[in-house]
Scaffold this motif. Structure first.
Motif, PDB file in Angstrom:
ATOM      1  N   GLN A  54      16.471  -7.253   6.746  1.00 55.38           N
ATOM      2  CA  GLN A  54      16.070  -7.698   5.401  1.00 55.38           C
ATOM      3  C   GLN A  54      14.258  -8.305   5.520  1.00 55.38           C
ATOM      4  N   LEU A  55      13.672  -8.791   6.521  1.00 55.71           N
ATOM      5  CA  LEU A  55      12.517  -8.599   6.595  1.00 55.71           C
ATOM      6  C   LEU A  55      11.828  -7.829   6.701  1.00 55.71           C
ATOM      7  N   ASP A  56      12.111  -6.754   7.768  1.00 56.86           N
ATOM      8  CA  ASP A  56      11.604  -5.737   7.894  1.00 56.86           C
ATOM      9  C   ASP A  56      11.521  -5.089   6.561  1.00 56.86           C
ATOM     10  N   ARG A  57      12.265  -5.046   5.684  1.00 57.85           N
ATOM     11  CA  ARG A  57      11.826  -4.136   4.535  1.00 57.85           C
ATOM     12  C   ARG A  57      11.067  -4.515   3.561  1.00 57.85           C
ATOM     13  N   ASP A  58      11.087  -5.627   3.649  1.00 61.00           N
ATOM     14  CA  ASP A  58      10.170  -6.712   2.618  1.00 61.00           C
ATOM     15  C   ASP A  58       8.913  -6.520   3.603  1.00 61.00           C
ATOM     16  N   CYS A  59       8.057  -7.176   4.537  1.00 65.98           N
ATOM     17  CA  CYS A  59       7.615  -6.866   5.413  1.00 65.98           C
ATOM     18  C   CYS A  59       6.741  -5.555   5.149  1.00 65.98           C
ATOM     19  N   ALA A  60       7.490  -4.672   5.649  1.00 61.46           N
ATOM     20  CA  ALA A  60       6.825  -3.163   5.646  1.00 61.46           C
ATOM     21  C   ALA A  60       6.191  -2.796   3.803  1.00 61.46           C
ATOM     22  N   ASP A  61       7.175  -3.254   3.267  1.00 58.38           N
ATOM     23  CA  ASP A  61       6.567  -3.667   1.667  1.00 58.38           C
ATOM     24  C   ASP A  61       5.154  -3.617   0.835  1.00 58.38           C
ATOM     25  N   LEU A  62       5.323  -5.119   1.514  1.00 56.00           N
ATOM     26  CA  LEU A  62       4.214  -6.218   1.717  1.00 56.00           C
ATOM     27  C   LEU A  62       3.010  -5.500   2.047  1.00 56.00           C
ATOM     28  N   CYS A  63       3.024  -5.185   3.133  1.00 56.51           N
ATOM     29  CA  CYS A  63       2.206  -3.870   4.434  1.00 56.51           C
ATOM     30  C   CYS A  63       1.545  -3.524   3.327  1.00 56.51           C
ATOM     31  N   ALA A  64       2.242  -2.417   2.933  1.00 54.68           N
ATOM     32  CA  ALA A  64       2.066  -1.451   2.595  1.00 54.68           C
ATOM     33  C   ALA A  64       1.173  -1.734   1.072  1.00 54.68           C
TER      34      ALA A  64
ATOM     35  N   VAL B 299      -2.936  -0.846   0.447  1.00 56.54           N
ATOM     36  CA  VAL B 299      -3.118  -0.402  -1.237  1.00 56.54           C
ATOM     37  C   VAL B 299      -4.680  -1.085  -1.741  1.00 56.54           C
ATOM     38  N   LEU B 300      -3.870  -2.114  -2.027  1.00 58.06           N
ATOM     39  CA  LEU B 300      -4.777  -3.481  -2.559  1.00 58.06           C
ATOM     40  C   LEU B 300      -6.381  -3.553  -2.417  1.00 58.06           C
ATOM     41  N   MET B 301      -6.268  -3.651  -0.565  1.00 56.66           N
ATOM     42  CA  MET B 301      -7.115  -3.406  -0.072  1.00 56.66           C
ATOM     43  C   MET B 301      -8.279  -1.701   0.415  1.00 56.66           C
ATOM     44  N   THR B 302      -8.019  -1.201  -0.234  1.00 55.43           N
ATOM     45  CA  THR B 302      -7.795   0.299  -0.854  1.00 55.43           C
ATOM     46  C   THR B 302      -8.725   0.032  -1.859  1.00 55.43           C
ATOM     47  N   ARG B 303      -8.961  -0.615  -2.747  1.00 57.88           N
ATOM     48  CA  ARG B 303      -8.653  -0.165  -4.582  1.00 57.88           C
ATOM     49  C   ARG B 303      -9.966  -1.572  -3.890  1.00 57.88           C
ATOM     50  N   ASP B 304     -10.459  -2.399  -2.993  1.00 57.65           N
ATOM     51  CA  ASP B 304     -11.497  -3.458  -2.988  1.00 57.65           C
ATOM     52  C   ASP B 304     -10.522  -4.557  -4.044  1.00 57.65           C
TER      53      ASP B 304
ATOM     54  N   MET C 206      -3.098 -11.329  -1.394  1.00 63.28           N
ATOM     55  CA  MET C 206      -1.358 -10.087  -1.029  1.00 63.28           C
ATOM     56  C   MET C 206      -2.310 -10.241   0.464  1.00 63.28           C
ATOM     57  N   CYS C 207      -2.251 -10.523   0.672  1.00 62.85           N
ATOM     58  CA  CYS C 207      -2.830 -10.203   2.321  1.00 62.85           C
ATOM     59  C   CYS C 207      -2.628 -11.734   3.218  1.00 62.85           C
ATOM     60  N   ARG C 208      -2.535 -12.953   1.319  1.00 59.29           N
ATOM     61  CA  ARG C 208      -2.171 -14.775   2.475  1.00 59.29           C
ATOM     62  C   ARG C 208      -0.463 -14.024   2.245  1.00 59.29           C
ATOM     63  N   ILE C 209      -0.432 -13.705   1.580  1.00 61.83           N
ATOM     64  CA  ILE C 209       1.353 -13.467   0.972  1.00 61.83           C
ATOM     65  C   ILE C 209       2.223 -12.434   2.153  1.00 61.83           C
ATOM     66  N   CYS C 210       1.142 -11.818   3.273  1.00 61.84           N
ATOM     67  CA  CYS C 210       2.042 -10.561   3.839  1.00 61.84           C
ATOM     68  C   CYS C 210       1.438 -11.269   5.414  1.00 61.84           C
TER      69      CYS C 210
ATOM     70  N   CYS D  58      -0.641  -8.006  12.257  1.00 60.53           N
ATOM     71  CA  CYS D  58      -0.285  -7.892  10.994  1.00 60.53           C
ATOM     72  C   CYS D  58      -1.257  -9.306  10.098  1.00 60.53           C
ATOM     73  N   ALA D  59      -0.218  -9.856  10.537  1.00 55.00           N
ATOM     74  CA  ALA D  59      -0.848 -11.325  10.177  1.00 55.00           C
ATOM     75  C   ALA D  59      -2.224 -11.576  10.929  1.00 55.00           C
ATOM     76  N   ASP D  60      -2.228 -11.703  11.932  1.00 49.60           N
ATOM     77  CA  ASP D  60      -4.056 -11.994  12.211  1.00 49.60           C
ATOM     78  C   ASP D  60      -4.900 -12.250  11.666  1.00 49.60           C
ATOM     79  N   GLU D  61      -5.128 -10.693  11.062  1.00 48.41           N
ATOM     80  CA  GLU D  61      -5.599  -9.675  10.564  1.00 48.41           C
ATOM     81  C   GLU D  61      -5.825  -9.963   8.938  1.00 48.41           C
ATOM     82  N   CYS D  62      -4.247  -9.762   8.532  1.00 50.85           N
ATOM     83  CA  CYS D  62      -4.417 -10.765   7.128  1.00 50.85           C
ATOM     84  C   CYS D  62      -4.822 -12.263   7.027  1.00 50.85           C
ATOM     85  N   GLU D  63      -4.510 -12.743   7.606  1.00 53.83           N
ATOM     86  CA  GLU D  63      -4.941 -14.155   7.791  1.00 53.83           C
ATOM     87  C   GLU D  63      -6.659 -14.689   7.205  1.00 53.83           C
TER      88      GLU D  63
END
Length: 109
Positions: A41-51, A55-60, A67-71, A100-105
């Motif tokens: 369950q956590l793998d699936r949630d995390c994969a979706d949030l990371c993706a 995408v949101l960072m790519t779009r600026d 989203m990075c905070r939540i990720c 990923c958590a380190d980078e997103c934070e």
């Protein structure tokens, strides 16, 4: 050209999403799948949030920071759960989630 500020976080998110998908698929092939339910369950949630974060960072996007905070939160939870299991796929996923958590934070700060 993509804003270089995002580049390492986008890469970490992409790597984490793949690691989480591999982990979830591998967990489904374990003998005791029921024991792995929380991990999957956590793998699936995390994969979706990371993706989505990537995408949101790519779009600026103006939502990228939030989203990075939540990720990061999802990655920390996933890393904690995967870290409890000794399978190689879970350990690799936990490591990708921590990175990923380190980078997103950093991005969310």
């Amino acid at each position: 050209m993509l804003n270089s500020t995002y580049q390492s976080c986008i890469q970490a998110c992409s790597n984490c999403a793949v690691a989480c998908e591999i982990c979830a698929a591998s967990c489904l092939r374990e003998d005791d799948v029921k024991m792995m339910a929380r991990c999957i369950q956590l793998d699936r949630d995390c994969a979706d949030l990371c993706a989505l974060a990537a995408v949101l960072m790519t779009r600026d996007s103006g939502l990228a920071k939030e989203m990075c905070r939540i990720c990061a939160q999802a990655c920390r939870e996933c890393a904690e759960e995967c870290g409890k299991h000794q399978m190689d796929h879970c350990q690799a996923c936990a490591e990708a989630c921590r990175k990923c958590a380190d980078e997103c934070e950093k991005m969310a700060a």
